[in-house]
Design an enzyme around this catalytic site. Structure first.
Site: not given
Length: 300
Positions: A121, A275
């Site tokens: 991320s 995610h």
């Protein structure tokens, strides 16, 4: 002979909350493979791995996978705390250019050669920025569910910051008290536990202390959706792996041409999860990364 365990070192570095210098020394844990009680010969010559966490994360969340990769790949794994996170120092500037420079400073300070970068991320975009800015320092890169495009952070992150502010203002004494407050904002116990890892106990106070600067990170929400080198004619011409979470939106198909333009030797692997790939699909992650880092591996 098979590796039996990995040994780990923890390095904590504390700096003033508003450092006058632009470089922030980064706290880290070092995970090192061990064989029959002795370090493997020539280990220091193997390309080290540097693992970078995401927004509101820390080196702690990568401890388990760091040990596994150290063992599987017979090399050192440095799990870092980026600026304004974990045990690293705070600084009012929080963007990818500055974080990449911090990591570059770490690499040079520790005299690491041909490092392999793994980032999730926010850590992925930091790694991508560094690879494009200083390609000679990096041998390979793994970007976990992020890519070099402009794409805003999803709505949960501002919500998490608000929730953590309420916990901080409540001056809680236990993580259970904090969890009760976070429950109003987030249903997932694992996400709440992850957020609570940012609250630590200090010897001289009965209250938990929040170790991240909420004001700085709130301001950073916008810039963290951007990519500092978009539109630039730069390339990283060494191998790169992008792990794309199919239940996430951070690597859309529209980004594929941009990825190829910056990283011509890139490969994209789809993983059917959200995610947090490392936590949701640890074995798929391990297999993809180990195979990628082993391919055409070279000893310096």
């Amino acid at each position: 002979m098979a590796l039996k365990q990995a040994r780990s070192y923890i390095r904590y570095i504390h700096t003033p909350a508003r450092s006058r210098t632009s470089r922030v020394p980064l706290a880290y844990e070092l995970h090192t493979p061990k064989q029959t009680g002795r370090l493997q010969p020539g280990l220091s010559n193997r390309n080290p791995i540097i693992f970078l966490h995401g927004f509101l994360g820390s080196k702690r969340e990568n401890r388990g996978v760091g040990k596994v990769l150290a063992q599987d790949l017979s090399r050192q794994v440095f799990c870092l705390d980026l600026r304004n996170h974990g045990d690293s120092g705070h600084h009012p500037k929080h963007d990818y250019t500055e974080m990449a420079k911090d990591v570059e400073h770490f690499i040079k300070t520790h005299e690491l050669n041909n490092a392999m970068l793994i980032g999730h991320s926010m850590g992925a975009k930091t790694a991508l920025t560094l690879a494009l800015q200083s390609p000679d320092l990096i041998s390979k890169i793994v970007a976990i569910d992020n890519c070099p495009i402009h794409l805003g952070l999803t709505e949960e992150f501002p919500r998490y910051l608000k929730a953590m502010e309420e916990v901080q203002d409540a001056r809680v004494k236990t993580h259970q008290e904090g969890d009760n407050i976070l429950g109003k904002y987030e249903e997932s116990p694992s996400v709440r536990l992850w957020l609570l890892s940012n609250f630590v106990r200090e010897r001289d106070s009965p209250y938990l202390k929040l170790r991240v600067p909420l004001d700085v990170l709130t301001t950073a929400i916008g810039p963290l959706g951007d990519f500092p080198l978009k539109g630039k004619s730069v390339q990283f011409t060494r191998p790169s792996l992008f792990l794309r979470a199919l239940q996430s939106h951070y690597i859309p198909e529209s980004s594929f041409p941009v990825i190829s333009s910056f990283f011509p030797l890139s490969h994209i692997v789809d993983i059917d999860c959200g995610h947090w790939i490392v936590q949701e699909r640890p074995e798929e992650f391990r297999q993809a990364v180990v195979q990628f880092l082993k391919d055409n591996d070279e000893v310096d």
